[in-house]
Every structure is written in structure tokens, then in C-alpha cells.
Design an enzyme around this catalytic site. Structure first.
Site, PDB file in Angstrom:
ATOM      1  N   GLU A 177      -0.698 -10.647   3.261  1.00 64.11           N
ATOM      2  CA  GLU A 177      -0.462  -9.788   4.433  1.00 64.11           C
ATOM      3  C   GLU A 177      -0.828 -10.506   5.728  1.00 64.11           C
ATOM      4  O   GLU A 177      -0.114 -10.402   6.734  1.00 64.11           O
ATOM      5  CB  GLU A 177      -1.291  -8.497   4.307  1.00 64.11           C
ATOM      6  CG  GLU A 177      -0.767  -7.558   3.238  1.00 64.11           C
ATOM      7  CD  GLU A 177      -1.668  -6.371   2.971  1.00 64.11           C
ATOM      8  OE1 GLU A 177      -1.174  -5.375   2.431  1.00 64.11           O
ATOM      9  OE2 GLU A 177      -2.874  -6.433   3.286  1.00 64.11           O
TER      10      GLU A 177
ATOM     11  N   GLY B 208       0.842  -1.201   0.000  1.00 63.40           N
ATOM     12  CA  GLY B 208       0.000   0.000   0.000  1.00 63.40           C
ATOM     13  C   GLY B 208       0.874   1.247   0.000  1.00 63.40           C
ATOM     14  O   GLY B 208       2.100   1.156   0.059  1.00 63.40           O
TER      15      GLY B 208
ATOM     16  N   LYS C 143      -8.073  -4.700   6.624  1.00 62.33           N
ATOM     17  CA  LYS C 143      -7.027  -4.558   5.624  1.00 62.33           C
ATOM     18  C   LYS C 143      -7.514  -5.158   4.308  1.00 62.33           C
ATOM     19  O   LYS C 143      -8.508  -5.864   4.269  1.00 62.33           O
ATOM     20  CB  LYS C 143      -5.745  -5.284   6.074  1.00 62.33           C
ATOM     21  CG  LYS C 143      -4.996  -4.492   7.131  1.00 62.33           C
ATOM     22  CD  LYS C 143      -3.640  -5.080   7.464  1.00 62.33           C
ATOM     23  CE  LYS C 143      -2.757  -5.374   6.272  1.00 62.33           C
ATOM     24  NZ  LYS C 143      -2.489  -4.198   5.426  1.00 62.33           N
ATOM     25  N   GLY C 144      -6.772  -4.857   3.243  1.00 59.47           N
ATOM     26  CA  GLY C 144      -7.099  -5.453   1.949  1.00 59.47           C
ATOM     27  C   GLY C 144      -7.585  -4.445   0.925  1.00 59.47           C
ATOM     28  O   GLY C 144      -7.908  -4.815  -0.201  1.00 59.47           O
ATOM     29  N   GLY C 145      -7.603  -3.154   1.317  1.00 58.07           N
ATOM     30  CA  GLY C 145      -7.972  -2.123   0.356  1.00 58.07           C
ATOM     31  C   GLY C 145      -7.078  -2.179  -0.881  1.00 58.07           C
ATOM     32  O   GLY C 145      -7.505  -1.884  -1.995  1.00 58.07           O
TER      33      GLY C 145
ATOM     34  N   GLY D  59       0.473  -1.198   6.419  1.00 56.28           N
ATOM     35  CA  GLY D  59      -0.587  -0.199   6.581  1.00 56.28           C
ATOM     36  C   GLY D  59      -1.884  -0.875   6.971  1.00 56.28           C
ATOM     37  O   GLY D  59      -1.928  -2.090   7.192  1.00 56.28           O
ATOM     38  N   ALA D  60      -2.951  -0.091   7.073  1.00 62.40           N
ATOM     39  CA  ALA D  60      -4.287  -0.646   7.358  1.00 62.40           C
ATOM     40  C   ALA D  60      -5.322   0.317   6.800  1.00 62.40           C
ATOM     41  O   ALA D  60      -5.034   1.492   6.552  1.00 62.40           O
ATOM     42  CB  ALA D  60      -4.486  -0.824   8.858  1.00 62.40           C
ATOM     43  N   ASP D  61      -6.515  -0.203   6.602  1.00 56.57           N
ATOM     44  CA  ASP D  61      -7.614   0.647   6.137  1.00 56.57           C
ATOM     45  C   ASP D  61      -8.404   1.215   7.310  1.00 56.57           C
ATOM     46  O   ASP D  61      -8.949   2.311   7.218  1.00 56.57           O
ATOM     47  CB  ASP D  61      -8.523  -0.152   5.198  1.00 56.57           C
ATOM     48  CG  ASP D  61      -7.747  -0.612   3.975  1.00 56.57           C
ATOM     49  OD1 ASP D  61      -7.215   0.257   3.266  1.00 56.57           O
ATOM     50  OD2 ASP D  61      -7.606  -1.831   3.768  1.00 56.57           O
TER      51      ASP D  61
END
Ligand code: 5RP
Length: 260
Positions: A111, A34, A102-104, A90-92
Site C-alpha cells: 500500500e 480492506g 494503515k496496515g490493519g 482505506g485507513a485505520d
């Protein structure tokens, strides 16, 4: 501190810069995916080149692997490393328990495997990702292409009995075609608005045939490093129960902004 970076990139950069302070010689490091994680890979590359830091990096996507090699990080597979000292990603969204969505960026499967195989997971973020309740960000669920419409219908049907506000899913697209992950799968984004019980939801979703993994990271993250546009950085450690603050100074002449 001076820079031509946008406020949001400055926040991501200072979070990344602070997080790489946790990396020591000899560590095996999971490298997230990301835009925030990309800053972390650049910051780590700078330490490798300028300080001679010796680390092995396990990337969580082909994009991250490419960037890591470009900045001089030794890249190894998870099978070579087996177990990692730390993963930075990172994270959403993250909540007060440091549970995550997560996973955007579409890399949630690698991950989650990499973060779970790490002694410590550090999330780097700007403050917009901090939420009271997870779920405003659509929850990504990775499904295999075979029978994807049936899997999507099953997902939506299952949501009806769970503690969520929304129940619709959309197949993630890449132009006119379904998005394809590094593992050759598709992603359904679930529009839940508010997740009442993330742990239960994560377990139930993974029981549905065709589902490979979902983007809820429960009890995986240990620390969150939150960057702010003025260079202020907060570090929350869920295990220690601490919340520290500091300031990152940097100059726009840093190689990070020019040599990649
Ligand atoms: C990729 C991810 C990313 O970590 C997440 O989408 C945050 O991305 P960004 O740092 O670009 O906001 O989970 O699968």
C-alpha cells in the site's frame, strides 16, 4: 436512499462511491486493501462494466487483485504501470494533517509503495477513523521473519526514547502461527496509545535492522472522503484547503449488492 447494509457498511460504501467519481478514462489506479477499499473496487468495477470506463488497476494485495479481476477491472503490476494517476485506499486512522495509520489489514508495504508512486492518494473512510492524535490504533510494523524476536525487542527499546505513551508490541498471529504478509514477512503491532511526533517515529522505526516498513503514511494522502450512514459524504482536500459535503443516493437494487 434505502439499503439492507449495516450503518457502517453504508458509510464505507458511500465514501467509496464518491471517491470513484475522481477516476477518469485512461487512468492507472492503485487499488487499496480492506473492507472499505473492497467497496471501492466494486464501485469501480460497476463503472467499467456499465460505462465502459477504461482503466488499469494496480492492486495492493492478492485479495484485492482477486476481487478486481472478478469485477472486470484490468489488473496490471506496478512494474508494468510504473507510475499511477491516483490510489484509493482505506485507513485505520487519519489526523487533521491527513497523516495516516494503515496496515490493519496487513498490506501496508504494498500500500505504501503504490500510494507513494501515485500523483494523488485518496483515503476513503467512515468517521470513526478520524482522530485528533494518531496512535490509539496499534501501529503495524512489517519485519522480516529472521530474528523477529530481536527486532521486536529493538522496536520496544527504541520506543522508550520517543514521544509515545505505550511501548509494547505484539506479534500479529493467524491462529496459532505468526501472520505472514504477501511479501512473506511478519507484523508487530505497536501499542502506543498516542503518537506525539508521527514523522520522527516513522523515520526512527525504519532505521531498525529487520524492519521493512511501518504503517505511518506521512505527507502521502491528498484527500480523505468520509462517508456517513445517512449517505452524507465529506471531502477534505489538504492541498486545496477545502472541505466539501454532498449526499450519495443509491438503491439496494444496485448490482453491487447482488452480482459479486
Ligand atoms: C490494510 C489497510 C486498510 O486500509 C485498513 O486496515 C482499513 O481497513 P478497513 O477499510 O477494513 O477498515 O491498511 O492494510
Amino acid at each position: 436512499m434505502s439499503s439492507n447494509l449495516s450503518p457502517i457498511d453504508t458509510a464505507k460504501f458511500v465514501a467509496a462511491k464518491r471517491a470513484v467519481d475522481f477516476i477518469e478514462d485512461g487512468m492507472r489506479v492503485g487499488l487499496g486493501t480492506g473492507s472499505t477499499a473492497a467497496w471501492m473496487v466494486r464501485c469501480l468495477g460497476e463503472r467499467v462494466r456499465e460505462e465502459g470506463l477504461k482503466i488499469s488497476g494496480v492492486p495492493t494485495s492478492t485479495r484485492t487483485a482477486e476481487l478486481a479481476r472478478q469485477v472486470g477491472i484490468k489488473v496490471v503490476s506496478l512494474d508494468e504501470a510504473r507510475w499511477l494517476d491516483v490510489t484509493i485506499d482505506g485507513a485505520d486512522e487519519f489526523d487533521a494533517d491527513l497523516n495516516l495509520i494503515k496496515g490493519g489489514g496487513g498490506a501496508l508495504l504494498q500500500e505504501k509503495i503504490v500510494a507513494t508512486a501515485s500523483d494523488m492518494m485518496i483515503v476513503i473512510s467512515d468517521s470513526s477513523k478520524q482522530v485528533e492524535h494518531l496512535g490509539a490504533f496499534p501501529l503495524p510494523v512489517e519485519i522480516i521473519p529472521f530474528g523477529w524476536q530481536t527486532s521486536k525487542a529493538l522496536l520496544e527499546e527504541t520506543l522508550a526514547s520517543l514521544d509515545v505513551l505505550g511501548q509494547s508490541g505484539t506479534l500479529r498471529m493467524n491462529g496459532d502461527s505468526p501472520y505472514v504478509t504477501d511479501e512473506g514477512n511478519h507484523i508487530v503491532d505497536l501499542h502506543l496509545q498516542r503518537i506525539g511526533n508521527p514523522r520522527q517515529l516513522s523515520m526512527v522505526l525504519n532505521q531498525i535492522p529487520g524492519v521493512v516498513e511501518n504503517g505511518l503514511f506521512i505527507d502521502i494522502c491528498d484527500k480523505v472522503v468520509i462517508g456517513h450512514q445517512g449517505g452524507r459524504v465529506e471531502v477534505i482536500d489538504i492541498n486545496e484547503g477545502t472541505h466539501d459535503e454532498g449526499l450519495i443516493e443509491f438503491a439496494e437494487t444496485d448490482n453491487l449488492f447482488t452480482d459479486i
